[in-house]
Design a protein around this motif. Structure first.
Motif, PDB file in Angstrom:
ATOM      1  N   ASP A  28      35.862  71.205 -45.534  1.00  0.00           N
ATOM      2  CA  ASP A  28      36.194  71.740 -46.849  1.00  0.00           C
ATOM      3  C   ASP A  28      35.008  71.602 -47.811  1.00  0.00           C
ATOM      4  OD1 ASP A  28      37.303  71.446 -49.722  1.00  0.00           O
ATOM      5  OD2 ASP A  28      39.034  72.211 -48.607  1.00  0.00           O
ATOM      6  N   ARG A  29      34.688  72.690 -48.507  1.00  0.00           N
ATOM      7  CA  ARG A  29      33.514  72.702 -49.390  1.00  0.00           C
ATOM      8  C   ARG A  29      33.637  71.683 -50.515  1.00  0.00           C
ATOM      9  NH1 ARG A  29      31.389  78.450 -51.044  1.00  0.00           N
ATOM     10  NH2 ARG A  29      30.917  78.381 -48.829  1.00  0.00           N
ATOM     11  N   ARG A  30      34.859  71.464 -50.989  1.00  0.00           N
ATOM     12  CA  ARG A  30      35.056  70.475 -52.046  1.00  0.00           C
ATOM     13  C   ARG A  30      34.696  69.084 -51.562  1.00  0.00           C
ATOM     14  NH1 ARG A  30      41.067  72.645 -52.845  1.00  0.00           N
ATOM     15  NH2 ARG A  30      40.745  72.623 -50.596  1.00  0.00           N
ATOM     16  N   VAL A  31      35.039  68.805 -50.304  1.00  0.00           N
ATOM     17  CA  VAL A  31      34.718  67.500 -49.729  1.00  0.00           C
ATOM     18  C   VAL A  31      33.213  67.382 -49.497  1.00  0.00           C
ATOM     19  CG1 VAL A  31      35.082  65.978 -47.742  1.00  0.00           C
ATOM     20  CG2 VAL A  31      37.007  67.262 -48.693  1.00  0.00           C
ATOM     21  N   GLN A  32      32.569  68.488 -49.107  1.00  0.00           N
ATOM     22  CA  GLN A  32      31.127  68.452 -48.874  1.00  0.00           C
ATOM     23  C   GLN A  32      30.342  68.119 -50.135  1.00  0.00           C
ATOM     24  OE1 GLN A  32      29.143  71.379 -46.423  1.00  0.00           O
ATOM     25  NE2 GLN A  32      31.064  71.992 -45.458  1.00  0.00           N
ATOM     26  N   GLN A  33      30.954  68.323 -51.303  1.00  0.00           N
ATOM     27  CA  GLN A  33      30.283  67.948 -52.546  1.00  0.00           C
ATOM     28  C   GLN A  33      30.295  66.436 -52.743  1.00  0.00           C
ATOM     29  OE1 GLN A  33      32.315  70.232 -55.562  1.00  0.00           O
ATOM     30  NE2 GLN A  33      31.148  72.084 -55.118  1.00  0.00           N
ATOM     31  N   ALA A  64      34.623  65.929 -33.373  1.00  0.00           N
ATOM     32  CA  ALA A  64      34.148  66.371 -34.692  1.00  0.00           C
ATOM     33  C   ALA A  64      35.321  66.819 -35.559  1.00  0.00           C
ATOM     34  CB  ALA A  64      33.141  67.516 -34.527  1.00  0.00           C
ATOM     35  N   TRP A  65      36.256  67.537 -34.980  1.00  0.00           N
ATOM     36  CA  TRP A  65      37.415  68.016 -35.733  1.00  0.00           C
ATOM     37  C   TRP A  65      38.232  66.846 -36.269  1.00  0.00           C
ATOM     38  CZ3 TRP A  65      38.284  72.291 -38.023  1.00  0.00           C
ATOM     39  CH2 TRP A  65      39.572  72.663 -38.412  1.00  0.00           C
ATOM     40  N   ASP A  66      38.432  65.819 -35.432  1.00  0.00           N
ATOM     41  CA  ASP A  66      39.187  64.640 -35.865  1.00  0.00           C
ATOM     42  C   ASP A  66      38.487  63.946 -37.029  1.00  0.00           C
ATOM     43  OD1 ASP A  66      41.100  65.110 -33.944  1.00  0.00           O
ATOM     44  OD2 ASP A  66      40.302  63.656 -32.510  1.00  0.00           O
ATOM     45  N   HIS A  67      37.160  63.877 -36.974  1.00  0.00           N
ATOM     46  CA  HIS A  67      36.409  63.246 -38.061  1.00  0.00           C
ATOM     47  C   HIS A  67      36.489  64.084 -39.342  1.00  0.00           C
ATOM     48  CE1 HIS A  67      34.324  59.623 -36.568  1.00  0.00           C
ATOM     49  NE2 HIS A  67      34.479  60.195 -35.383  1.00  0.00           N
ATOM     50  N   MET A  68      36.473  65.404 -39.195  1.00  0.00           N
ATOM     51  CA  MET A  68      36.586  66.251 -40.386  1.00  0.00           C
ATOM     52  C   MET A  68      37.958  66.101 -41.033  1.00  0.00           C
ATOM     53  SD  MET A  68      34.502  69.791 -39.598  1.00  0.00           S
ATOM     54  CE  MET A  68      34.983  70.022 -37.879  1.00  0.00           C
ATOM     55  N   ILE A  69      38.999  66.028 -40.225  1.00  0.00           N
ATOM     56  CA  ILE A  69      40.343  65.826 -40.764  1.00  0.00           C
ATOM     57  C   ILE A  69      40.425  64.482 -41.480  1.00  0.00           C
ATOM     58  CG2 ILE A  69      42.755  65.425 -40.140  1.00  0.00           C
ATOM     59  CD1 ILE A  69      42.395  67.487 -37.913  1.00  0.00           C
ATOM     60  N   ASP A  70      39.887  63.445 -40.857  1.00  0.00           N
ATOM     61  CA  ASP A  70      39.913  62.117 -41.460  1.00  0.00           C
ATOM     62  C   ASP A  70      39.118  62.092 -42.771  1.00  0.00           C
ATOM     63  OD1 ASP A  70      40.474  59.170 -41.304  1.00  0.00           O
ATOM     64  OD2 ASP A  70      38.293  59.088 -41.208  1.00  0.00           O
ATOM     65  N   THR A  71      37.960  62.754 -42.767  1.00  0.00           N
ATOM     66  CA  THR A  71      37.131  62.810 -43.971  1.00  0.00           C
ATOM     67  C   THR A  71      37.854  63.550 -45.084  1.00  0.00           C
ATOM     68  OG1 THR A  71      35.107  62.781 -42.640  1.00  0.00           O
ATOM     69  CG2 THR A  71      34.902  63.551 -44.908  1.00  0.00           C
ATOM     70  N   TYR A  72      38.502  64.645 -44.741  1.00  0.00           N
ATOM     71  CA  TYR A  72      39.240  65.416 -45.736  1.00  0.00           C
ATOM     72  C   TYR A  72      40.381  64.600 -46.325  1.00  0.00           C
ATOM     73  CZ  TYR A  72      42.310  68.947 -47.748  1.00  0.00           C
ATOM     74  OH  TYR A  72      43.120  69.645 -48.597  1.00  0.00           O
ATOM     75  N   ARG A  73      41.108  63.911 -45.478  1.00  0.00           N
ATOM     76  CA  ARG A  73      42.238  63.112 -45.954  1.00  0.00           C
ATOM     77  C   ARG A  73      41.786  62.002 -46.890  1.00  0.00           C
ATOM     78  NH1 ARG A  73      45.444  62.658 -40.145  1.00  0.00           N
ATOM     79  NH2 ARG A  73      46.573  64.649 -40.311  1.00  0.00           N
ATOM     80  N   ARG A  74      40.629  61.414 -46.614  1.00  0.00           N
ATOM     81  CA  ARG A  74      40.141  60.314 -47.447  1.00  0.00           C
ATOM     82  C   ARG A  74      39.598  60.790 -48.791  1.00  0.00           C
ATOM     83  NH1 ARG A  74      35.854  58.322 -45.476  1.00  0.00           N
ATOM     84  NH2 ARG A  74      35.660  59.373 -43.465  1.00  0.00           N
ATOM     85  N   HIS A  75      39.170  62.033 -48.865  1.00  0.00           N
ATOM     86  CA  HIS A  75      38.496  62.502 -50.078  1.00  0.00           C
ATOM     87  C   HIS A  75      39.220  63.628 -50.801  1.00  0.00           C
ATOM     88  CE1 HIS A  75      34.728  60.237 -49.560  1.00  0.00           C
ATOM     89  NE2 HIS A  75      34.950  60.369 -48.277  1.00  0.00           N
ATOM     90  N   ARG A  76      40.305  64.131 -50.260  1.00  0.00           N
ATOM     91  CA  ARG A  76      40.898  65.336 -50.840  1.00  0.00           C
ATOM     92  C   ARG A  76      41.417  65.124 -52.266  1.00  0.00           C
ATOM     93  NH1 ARG A  76      46.398  65.989 -47.153  1.00  0.00           N
ATOM     94  NH2 ARG A  76      47.249  63.914 -47.542  1.00  0.00           N
ATOM     95  N   LYS A  77      42.019  63.957 -52.555  1.00  0.00           N
ATOM     96  CA  LYS A  77      42.583  63.753 -53.889  1.00  0.00           C
ATOM     97  C   LYS A  77      41.495  63.726 -54.949  1.00  0.00           C
ATOM     98  CE  LYS A  77      46.792  61.366 -52.476  1.00  0.00           C
ATOM     99  NZ  LYS A  77      47.591  60.109 -52.574  1.00  0.00           N
ATOM    100  N   SER A  78      40.441  62.965 -54.693  1.00  0.00           N
ATOM    101  CA  SER A  78      39.363  62.889 -55.676  1.00  0.00           C
ATOM    102  C   SER A  78      38.626  64.218 -55.774  1.00  0.00           C
ATOM    103  CB  SER A  78      38.380  61.774 -55.299  1.00  0.00           C
ATOM    104  OG  SER A  78      37.882  61.955 -53.990  1.00  0.00           O
ATOM    105  N   GLU A 125      40.444  76.969 -56.595  1.00  0.00           N
ATOM    106  CA  GLU A 125      40.257  76.942 -55.153  1.00  0.00           C
ATOM    107  C   GLU A 125      38.845  77.399 -54.792  1.00  0.00           C
ATOM    108  OE1 GLU A 125      42.239  76.053 -52.525  1.00  0.00           O
ATOM    109  OE2 GLU A 125      43.556  75.181 -54.034  1.00  0.00           O
ATOM    110  N   GLN A 126      38.285  76.789 -53.796  1.00  0.00           N
ATOM    111  CA  GLN A 126      36.959  77.177 -53.328  1.00  0.00           C
ATOM    112  C   GLN A 126      37.096  78.025 -52.068  1.00  0.00           C
ATOM    113  OE1 GLN A 126      33.827  76.244 -54.872  1.00  0.00           O
ATOM    114  NE2 GLN A 126      35.435  76.090 -56.391  1.00  0.00           N
ATOM    115  N   PRO A 127      36.159  78.931 -51.830  1.00  0.00           N
ATOM    116  CA  PRO A 127      36.217  79.769 -50.631  1.00  0.00           C
ATOM    117  C   PRO A 127      35.887  78.959 -49.379  1.00  0.00           C
ATOM    118  CG  PRO A 127      34.182  80.140 -51.808  1.00  0.00           C
ATOM    119  CD  PRO A 127      35.015  79.239 -52.677  1.00  0.00           C
ATOM    120  N   LEU A 128      35.978  79.605 -48.245  1.00  0.00           N
ATOM    121  CA  LEU A 128      35.628  78.972 -46.984  1.00  0.00           C
ATOM    122  C   LEU A 128      34.211  78.427 -47.041  1.00  0.00           C
ATOM    123  CD1 LEU A 128      36.932  81.666 -44.479  1.00  0.00           C
ATOM    124  CD2 LEU A 128      37.887  79.386 -44.817  1.00  0.00           C
TER     125      LEU A 128
END
Length: 220
Positions: A47-52, A90-104, A112-115
């Motif tokens: 997710d681009r928001r998480v990549q920030q 890699a997919w499992d790590h991306m899901i975990d990363t998203y879950r840890r950072h999605r709220k903030s 909403e941000q694009p793909l």
């Protein structure tokens, strides 16, 4: 269709065979030659928001570290192709990363941000657009291509998750139908049917968007 983001299978198989014989150099080469594809996957799909908030290099490093730790078990029982096994880590790590950072991440974003496909996928988007539109009338001008690419990516982002996922796997990761079936634990016919349904839905949404734009232009 464009070339897969993953290295050639025959070279991977040779390194896997050497790794099973305890060749440390082969293990290092195997992981090193897959590092760039893992990075591209994370850049495309996280997710681009998480990549920030998260350095992609850190996610890649975690993926490769786990793959190295689990490699011996994989070599003893390769349940799927190596790149699909690595993709799942890699997919499992991306899901975990998203879950840890999605709220903030969501608190910092007003819309909403694009793909998170980025510049590495421009060619893939244009290829997909050519399949969705009549090639006889598809404009070649760079500005029009960019506009069409943006429309395709926005439409993909509006799809239901199963449809969105299989289109990204086929057209951005460039996985074959057999690989998609293996990754999603489907039969090849079921994977093919899901892909055809997703493409039909994407085409319908694109046509609906084009009709709306034409109506708006006529009214203005």
């Amino acid at each position: 269709m464009a070339k897969s983001i993953w290295p050639q299978s025959d070279q991977t198989q040779a390194l896997l065979a050497a790794a099973r014989q305890g060749d440390t150099d082969a293990i290092n080469q195997l992981l090193d030659r897959h590092r760039a594809p893992v990075r591209r996957l994370v850049q495309m799909r996280l997710d681009r928001r998480v990549q920030q908030r998260v350095d992609v290099s850190d996610v890649v490093q975690d993926v490769m570290f786990e793959a190295n730790g689990r490699l011996q078990a994989y070599l003893e029982n390769p349940a799927m192709a190596f790149h699909l096994w690595l993709r799942q880590i890699a997919w499992d790590h991306m899901i975990d990363t998203y879950r840890r950072h999605r709220k903030s991440a969501k608190r910092d974003m007003d819309r909403e941000q694009p793909l998170a496909l980025g510049g590495t996928s421009d060619h893939s988007t244009i290829e997909l657009a050519a399949q969705l539109c009549d090639p006889e009338i598809t404009p070649q001008a760079a500005a029009v291509q960019r506009e069409l690419a943006e429309q395709v990516e926005r439409t993909i982002d509006s799809l239901d998750e199963p449809d969105r996922e299989i289109i990204l796997m086929r057209h951005y990761e460039h996985l074959s139908n057999q690989e998609v079936a293996e990754a999603l634990q489907l039969t090849p016919p079921a994977a093919s049917m899901r892909y055809l349904r997703a493409m039909r839905r994407l085409r319908e949404l694109m046509q609906s968007s084009e009709s709306s734009s034409a109506d708006d232009a006529a009214e203005s």
